[in-house]
Enzyme design. Structure first.
Site, short mmCIF file in Angstrom:
data_model
loop_
_atom_site.label_atom_id
_atom_site.label_comp_id
_atom_site.label_asym_id
_atom_site.label_seq_id
_atom_site.Cartn_x
_atom_site.Cartn_y
_atom_site.Cartn_z
N ASP A 421 0.94 -1.06 -0.10
CA ASP A 421 -0.10 -0.02 -0.10
C ASP A 421 0.89 1.22 0.00
O ASP A 421 2.11 1.20 -0.52
CB ASP A 421 -0.92 -0.03 1.18
CG ASP A 421 -2.31 0.54 1.02
OD1 ASP A 421 -2.42 1.54 0.58
OD2 ASP A 421 -3.20 0.00 1.20
N GLY A 465 -2.88 4.79 -7.96
CA GLY A 465 -2.73 5.42 -9.35
C GLY A 465 -2.08 6.78 -9.48
O GLY A 465 -1.84 7.33 -10.33
N ASP A 486 -10.32 3.22 -3.69
CA ASP A 486 -10.94 1.88 -2.98
C ASP A 486 -12.42 1.77 -3.68
O ASP A 486 -13.08 2.64 -3.83
CB ASP A 486 -11.49 1.70 -1.62
CG ASP A 486 -9.90 1.54 -1.02
OD1 ASP A 486 -8.78 1.76 -1.66
OD2 ASP A 486 -9.97 1.28 0.34
C1 GLA Z 1 -6.47 0.83 1.53
C2 GLA Z 1 -6.46 -0.36 0.26
C3 GLA Z 1 -7.55 -1.32 0.59
C4 GLA Z 1 -7.14 -2.09 1.84
C5 GLA Z 1 -6.89 -1.25 3.01
C6 GLA Z 1 -6.26 -1.96 4.20
O1 GLA Z 1 -7.77 1.32 1.55
O2 GLA Z 1 -6.79 0.66 -0.96
O3 GLA Z 1 -7.49 -2.06 -0.49
O4 GLA Z 1 -5.93 -2.91 1.34
O5 GLA Z 1 -6.04 -0.18 2.81
O6 GLA Z 1 -6.23 -1.27 5.28
#
Ligand code: GLA
Length: 671
Positions: A421, A465, A486
């Site tokens: 992430d 992105g 998300d």
């Molecule tokens: C971000 C990601 C999600 C998930 C959460 C976990 O929001 O985009 O897909 O992995 O973190 O905390």
């Protein structure tokens, strides 16, 4: 600038649109919206709670453009209004007190001729004004809409052409006039402007219950691995049990378990080997070629198929659920159609030991090594999650300054996939200059760490992105990269993301894929699994788009509670063959007409996979013209969701597509 013609060209729909069409000199409405002073019995749009206005880039600005400049349309500066960015939605409860909505709309001059948007105004669940495409530099349009008796006002700025790049839409001078003397004030409310479409039966779909008893092999036709590192490939196959497997021409170092169809070992050398796989059962035998590529950085020759815990369990993930998911991946039949990754997302981490080694949350993951072994024993692969900052998005321990230790630990446990992430990284590099080096650094660091361990680990970037990651994700050794924020299980979220991917297809290919986020079909709920909020046809659109775009198909639902519709959606082998096509060409948009879109990708057998999409609220005939997809002359067409030939067609093909639905066809004769 002339005080005229702004209203011309606006499309009105419905009775409430008593907009002023006549040319006036100068229209009183324009005087009002250009004024610095609020007229009596009115509110500026910007005085409402703009936190409830959605915006796909940055945040809406009161009295300014989305980039914080004075609101400016076609050379005119407006002291009031709201600057936003497509796609943007704002829902307003008028409290029955409104008489008129006024605004000048267009693409802000700060984009200097770029950008293209459509403004839509909804009143009480119906579109009453649609501007048509407004490009940067176009004359803006005046909206003057009678709101007498109206309850709800919905303001939408939609993307018009291509991507949402430069779509800086302004509601310049926007105000709501009120009934004289009223104390009532409109308020912003949550929720999408567009009401859900009625649930219609899905398009005709082949059902898993029709799976023939004769054996058949599915899944990838090409796979890659680093010589010397553990190799695992479960041959996906259907057919009446018991099935046995054979593999002719396996490269040195690999062996097949003929009872389970699992190929394991470690490749002895680099190079490409064509292996003939065969599956036998009581109802016959079937063979299919699998190309095995040995070499460094050869993972993900086709986009990943599997599951991730986030969309269903979020913080409630634990080992029991991962084991149950892995078992369900096999027992439901998903594994037999090619699904293989069981990926743990955030919330497994719990601090570090004295040597700096990452620890699992003992209540949730008491024994990660045993869990990985168990998943591998089923012939499946397992994934994990971290972030380059000190903490993950969920506030748990992340990899900052421990990247190599973490990569070593993932390898020691036996993980095959890392989702990495961005969360909290921005905080630790706040003082570094913005730009690509800053965005890329954490992914370079983890790539180097992964290269130092003795295990193949798919590397998935999850940085939404930023910095147009699709342009450099492959160069940095990413196997896939998130292209968006998300997703959630609504039409608005899914379709906004899915249809915004045009242009990214040129950066995808074997080993490196665009990832518009994990799937939201079946029971999802981020810790509280519940029924899906999209209609069946909306879910067909979701999977059709992701298949065409060669995006990872990571189910985000509870696999222990799969319904037949979801299985039919995920286990149609003709559809999955498009997704897993070895050519690895992702689809882009080939044509667009209002709410209808055509997307297509070339396949390795010389045919074309074409998606016919209807983003509208009513069923419609959608036509793909051969000329738009580079074809000419009569072509055979097969409906892949129905798995039926639908004849030969000379200039194109027209299919009936339900509201918010899709069809997927294969065009041309296979070589
Ligand atoms: C971000 C990601 C999600 C998930 C959460 C976990 O929001 O985009 O897909 O992995 O973190 O905390």
């Amino acid at each position: 600038m002339a005080w005229r013609h702004h209203l011309l060209g606006l499309t009105t729909v419905g009775l409430l649109a008593s907009a002023l069409w006549a040319q006036r000199d100068p229209p009183a409405d324009e005087v009002l919206i250009r004024s610095a002073d609020l007229p009596p019995d009115a509110v500026w749009l910007e005085s409402l709670d703009l936190r409830l206005m959605s915006c796909d880039w940055q945040t809406p600005q009161a009295g300014k453009s989305v980039e914080g400049n004075p609101l400016k349309l076609h050379g005119v500066t407006y002291p009031h209004g709201v600057g936003s960015h497509a796609r943007s939605e704002f829902n307003i409860d008028l409290k029955g007190a409104a008489t008129r909505f006024l605004a000048m709309v267009g693409v802000d001059d700060e984009k200097q001729g770029q950008g293209s948007v459509v403004f839509r105004v909804w009143v009480d669940g119906k579109v009453v004004i649609e501007t048509g495409t407004l490009r940067g530099g176009d004359e803006p349009k005046l909206i003057s809409l009678d709101l007498t008796g109206a309850k709800r006002l919905g303001l939408v700025i939609d993307d018009a052409d291509q991507s949402i790049d430069s779509d800086h839409g302004d509601w310049a001078g926007a105000l709501i006039k009120l009934v004289a003397g009223t104390e009532l004030r409109p308020v912003a409310i949550r929720g999408p402007v567009e009401p859900p479409v009625p649930v219609e039966p899905p398009i005709e779909m082949w059902s898993v219950t029709q799976t023939p008893p004769a054996p058949a092999i599915h899944g990838p036709r090409v796979t890659g691995a680093t010589p010397g590192r553990p190799f695992l490939f479960r041959i996906p196959a259907t057919g009446e049990a018991p099935l046995t497997f054979a593999a002719e021409g396996l490269p040195p170092g690999l062996r097949l378990d003929s009872a389970t169809g699992v190929i394991s070992g470690a490749l002895a050398a680099e190079g490409t080997t064509d292996v003939m796989l065969t599956v036998r059962g009581p109802k016959g035998a079937s063979s299919r070629k699998l190309t095995i590529i040995g070499g460094q950085h050869k993972l993900c020759q086709t986009p990943p198929l599997g599951w991730n815990s986030w969309n269903v369990f979020a913080g409630a993930i634990d080992e029991v659920k991962v084991r149950a998911t892995a078992e369900a991946m096999v027992s439901s039949g998903l594994a037999a159609h090619g699904y293989v990754y069981v990926n743990i997302d955030d919330h497994w981490e719990a601090g570090r030991d004295a040597a700096g080694r990452i620890q699992t949350d003992p209540a949730k993951f008491p024994n990660m090594l045993a869990l990985c072994d168990y998943v591998h024993s089923l012939g499946l692969k397992i994934g994990i999650y971290s972030s380059p900052g000190p903490t993950t998005c969920g506030g748990r321990t992340a990899s900052w300054q421990h990247e190599l230790l973490d990569a070593q630990q993932y390898a020691a446990w036996g993980f095959d996939y890392l989702k990495y992430d961005w969360c909290s990284y921005g905080d630790v590099v706040r003082d570094e200059p913005d730009g690509l080096p800053k965005l890329q650094k954490p992914y370079r660091v983890m790539r180097e760490a992964l290269d130092q361990v003795d295990r193949d680990i798919v590397f998935s970037f999850c940085q939404y992105g930023m910095g147009e990651v699709w342009k450099w994700g492959a160069e940095l050794g990413g196997n896939c990269w998130r292209t968006t924020g998300d997703i959630t299980d609504t039409w608005d979220s899914m379709s906004r993301i899915g249809f915004a991917q045009d242009g990214h297809e040129q950066y995808a290919g074997p080993g490196h894929w665009n990832d518009p986020d994990m799937l939201v079909v079946g029971k999802v709920g981020w810790g509280r699994p519940r029924a899906n909020r999209m209609t069946p046809n909306e879910q067909v659109t979701h999977i059709t788009l992701w298949v065409l775009q060669a995006a990872p198909l990571l189910l985000g639902c509870d696999l222990t509670q799969l319904d037949e519709f979801t299985l039919n959606l995920m286990c149609n082998d003709e559809v999955l063959d498009v997704h897993q096509d070895p050519l690895g060409k992702a689809a882009g948009r080939k044509a667009r007409d209002g709410q209808q879109e055509i997307w297509a990708r070339a396949l390795s057998d010389g045919t074309l996979a074409v998606g016919l999409f209807n983003r509208g609220r009513d069923a419609a005939d959608v036509t793909v013209k051969w000329a738009d997809v580079g074809l000419a002359g009569e072509q055979p067409v097969r409906d892949l969701w129905a798995r039926k030939d639908v004849g030969r067609h000379a200039d194109g093909y027209t299919g009936r597509v339900p509201a918010h639905g899709a069809r997927l066809i294969k065009v041309g004769a296979a070589r």
